[in-house]
Design a protein around this motif. Structure first.
Motif, PDB file in Angstrom:
ATOM      1  N   GLN A  32      -8.368  -7.232   1.196  1.00 14.00           N
ATOM      2  CA  GLN A  32      -7.742  -6.689  -0.008  1.00 14.00           C
ATOM      3  C   GLN A  32      -8.033  -7.559  -1.225  1.00 14.00           C
ATOM      4  OE1 GLN A  32      -3.713  -6.298   1.299  1.00 14.00           O
ATOM      5  NE2 GLN A  32      -4.124  -4.406   2.412  1.00 14.00           N
ATOM      6  N   ILE A  33      -8.055  -8.865  -1.036  1.00 10.54           N
ATOM      7  CA  ILE A  33      -8.353  -9.777  -2.145  1.00 10.54           C
ATOM      8  C   ILE A  33      -9.797  -9.584  -2.603  1.00 10.54           C
ATOM      9  CG2 ILE A  33      -8.658 -12.208  -2.796  1.00 10.54           C
ATOM     10  CD1 ILE A  33      -6.183 -12.819  -1.017  1.00 10.54           C
ATOM     11  N   ARG A  34     -10.706  -9.477  -1.647  1.00 11.52           N
ATOM     12  CA  ARG A  34     -12.113  -9.250  -2.009  1.00 11.52           C
ATOM     13  C   ARG A  34     -12.271  -7.939  -2.777  1.00 11.52           C
ATOM     14  NH1 ARG A  34     -15.447 -12.961   0.072  1.00 11.52           N
ATOM     15  NH2 ARG A  34     -14.757 -14.117   1.905  1.00 11.52           N
ATOM     16  N   SER A  35     -11.589  -6.909  -2.326  1.00 11.18           N
ATOM     17  CA  SER A  35     -11.643  -5.615  -2.995  1.00 11.18           C
ATOM     18  C   SER A  35     -11.103  -5.727  -4.415  1.00 11.18           C
ATOM     19  CB  SER A  35     -10.853  -4.582  -2.190  1.00 11.18           C
ATOM     20  OG  SER A  35     -10.784  -3.365  -2.888  1.00 11.18           O
ATOM     21  N   ALA A  36      -9.964  -6.406  -4.572  1.00  6.94           N
ATOM     22  CA  ALA A  36      -9.373  -6.575  -5.894  1.00  6.94           C
ATOM     23  C   ALA A  36     -10.312  -7.371  -6.807  1.00  6.94           C
ATOM     24  CB  ALA A  36      -8.021  -7.276  -5.778  1.00  6.94           C
ATOM     25  N   LYS A  37     -10.960  -8.378  -6.262  1.00  7.78           N
ATOM     26  CA  LYS A  37     -11.900  -9.193  -7.043  1.00  7.78           C
ATOM     27  C   LYS A  37     -13.053  -8.337  -7.552  1.00  7.78           C
ATOM     28  CE  LYS A  37     -15.061 -13.092  -6.675  1.00  7.78           C
ATOM     29  NZ  LYS A  37     -15.741 -14.003  -5.762  1.00  7.78           N
ATOM     30  N   HIS A  38     -13.583  -7.501  -6.680  1.00  7.21           N
ATOM     31  CA  HIS A  38     -14.695  -6.624  -7.073  1.00  7.21           C
ATOM     32  C   HIS A  38     -14.263  -5.575  -8.098  1.00  7.21           C
ATOM     33  CE1 HIS A  38     -17.418  -8.486  -4.318  1.00  7.21           C
ATOM     34  NE2 HIS A  38     -16.721  -8.135  -3.248  1.00  7.21           N
ATOM     35  N   LYS A  39     -12.968  -5.297  -8.145  1.00  8.98           N
ATOM     36  CA  LYS A  39     -12.446  -4.319  -9.109  1.00  8.98           C
ATOM     37  C   LYS A  39     -12.021  -4.977 -10.412  1.00  8.98           C
ATOM     38  CE  LYS A  39     -11.034  -1.134  -5.525  1.00  8.98           C
ATOM     39  NZ  LYS A  39      -9.936  -0.640  -4.702  1.00  8.98           N
ATOM     40  N   GLY A  40     -12.259  -6.284 -10.516  1.00 15.57           N
ATOM     41  CA  GLY A  40     -12.012  -6.978 -11.770  1.00 15.57           C
ATOM     42  C   GLY A  40     -10.719  -7.763 -11.870  1.00 15.57           C
ATOM     43  N   VAL A  41      -9.973  -7.880 -10.788  1.00 14.41           N
ATOM     44  CA  VAL A  41      -8.747  -8.671 -10.828  1.00 14.41           C
ATOM     45  C   VAL A  41      -9.137 -10.146 -10.908  1.00 14.41           C
ATOM     46  CG1 VAL A  41      -6.631  -9.315  -9.599  1.00 14.41           C
ATOM     47  CG2 VAL A  41      -7.442  -6.942  -9.525  1.00 14.41           C
ATOM     48  N   LYS A  42      -8.599 -10.819 -11.899  1.00 16.13           N
ATOM     49  CA  LYS A  42      -8.913 -12.234 -12.118  1.00 16.13           C
ATOM     50  C   LYS A  42      -8.147 -13.123 -11.134  1.00 16.13           C
ATOM     51  CE  LYS A  42     -11.286 -11.484 -15.912  1.00 16.13           C
ATOM     52  NZ  LYS A  42     -12.638 -11.081 -15.638  1.00 16.13           N
ATOM     53  N   LYS A  43      -8.734 -14.278 -10.851  1.00 13.25           N
ATOM     54  CA  LYS A  43      -8.125 -15.244  -9.933  1.00 13.25           C
ATOM     55  C   LYS A  43      -6.729 -15.642 -10.410  1.00 13.25           C
ATOM     56  CE  LYS A  43      -8.994 -19.868  -8.037  1.00 13.25           C
ATOM     57  NZ  LYS A  43      -9.936 -21.007  -8.041  1.00 13.25           N
ATOM     58  N   GLU A  44      -6.583 -15.853 -11.708  1.00 16.12           N
ATOM     59  CA  GLU A  44      -5.297 -16.256 -12.267  1.00 16.12           C
ATOM     60  C   GLU A  44      -4.231 -15.187 -12.021  1.00 16.12           C
ATOM     61  OE1 GLU A  44      -8.222 -16.256 -14.049  1.00 16.12           O
ATOM     62  OE2 GLU A  44      -8.567 -18.393 -13.754  1.00 16.12           O
ATOM     63  N   GLU A  45      -4.617 -13.911 -12.145  1.00 16.17           N
ATOM     64  CA  GLU A  45      -3.676 -12.818 -11.894  1.00 16.17           C
ATOM     65  C   GLU A  45      -3.248 -12.808 -10.424  1.00 16.17           C
ATOM     66  OE1 GLU A  45      -4.740  -9.023 -14.417  1.00 16.17           O
ATOM     67  OE2 GLU A  45      -6.585  -9.972 -13.692  1.00 16.17           O
ATOM     68  N   MET A  46      -4.205 -13.037  -9.554  1.00 19.27           N
ATOM     69  CA  MET A  46      -3.913 -13.054  -8.122  1.00 19.27           C
ATOM     70  C   MET A  46      -2.970 -14.218  -7.790  1.00 19.27           C
ATOM     71  SD  MET A  46      -4.573 -11.317  -5.353  1.00 19.27           S
ATOM     72  CE  MET A  46      -6.008 -10.384  -5.824  1.00 19.27           C
ATOM     73  N   LEU A  47      -3.225 -15.386  -8.355  1.00 20.62           N
ATOM     74  CA  LEU A  47      -2.371 -16.547  -8.106  1.00 20.62           C
ATOM     75  C   LEU A  47      -0.957 -16.332  -8.652  1.00 20.62           C
ATOM     76  CD1 LEU A  47      -4.932 -19.417  -8.780  1.00 20.62           C
ATOM     77  CD2 LEU A  47      -4.035 -18.661  -6.569  1.00 20.62           C
ATOM     78  N   LYS A  48      -0.836 -15.682  -9.816  1.00 21.12           N
ATOM     79  CA  LYS A  48       0.484 -15.368 -10.357  1.00 21.12           C
ATOM     80  C   LYS A  48       1.250 -14.458  -9.397  1.00 21.12           C
ATOM     81  CE  LYS A  48      -0.486 -15.638 -15.294  1.00 21.12           C
ATOM     82  NZ  LYS A  48      -0.628 -14.858 -16.535  1.00 21.12           N
ATOM     83  N   LEU A  49       0.553 -13.473  -8.862  1.00 18.29           N
ATOM     84  CA  LEU A  49       1.184 -12.548  -7.920  1.00 18.29           C
ATOM     85  C   LEU A  49       1.656 -13.283  -6.668  1.00 18.29           C
ATOM     86  CD1 LEU A  49       1.894  -9.697  -6.897  1.00 18.29           C
ATOM     87  CD2 LEU A  49      -0.454  -9.527  -6.058  1.00 18.29           C
TER      88      LEU A  49
END
Length: 123
Positions: A96-113
């Motif tokens: 899911q993280i890889r998919s989100a990354k490919h869809k443009g989700v930034k690392k900082e956004e993921m870490l905040k979540l």
């Protein structure tokens, strides 16, 4: 004993698994403790028997619980030693993280979540 949110995006069987794991971690369910029957849990949470059965089966595959024919399901004495559940969880979210990354989700956004989720659970 169990409480599920039917409006959550998290499937009911996953919520149930997480609650059982948490009950084991905090000592509410101790090693060799008998779990309520699948049917009684289904009635309690208002879910289909197959949904509860799936949660129990996955916990058994992870080595968290064991079943004795005609007796029911019990907490495994090695439930807390089992890293299998954690490893499977990490494998699952990796995709899911890889998919989100490919869809443009930034690392900082993921870490905040991630931080928000851990902070909410600690409250």
């Amino acid at each position: 004993m169990f409480d599920v949110d039917t409006r959550s995006r998290i499937p009911i069987y996953e919520q149930l698994k997480d609650q059982i794991l948490n009950f084991i971690r905090v000592g509410i369910l101790e090693p060799d403790a008998k779990l309520p029957s699948i049917r009684s849990v289904a009635l309690e949470i208002g879910a289909n028997v197959n949904t509860v059965k799936r949660a129990f089966q996955e916990l058994e595959m992870d080595g968290v619980i064991y079943t004795v024919a005609g007796k029911g399901s019990f907490v495994s004495p090695t439930a807390l030693d089992s890293n299998s559940a954690a490893e499977k969880a990490l494998d699952s979210i990796e995709e899911q993280i890889r998919s989100a990354k490919h869809k443009g989700v930034k690392k900082e956004e993921m870490l905040k979540l991630i931080n928000r989720i851990y902070e909410e659970d600690d409250e």
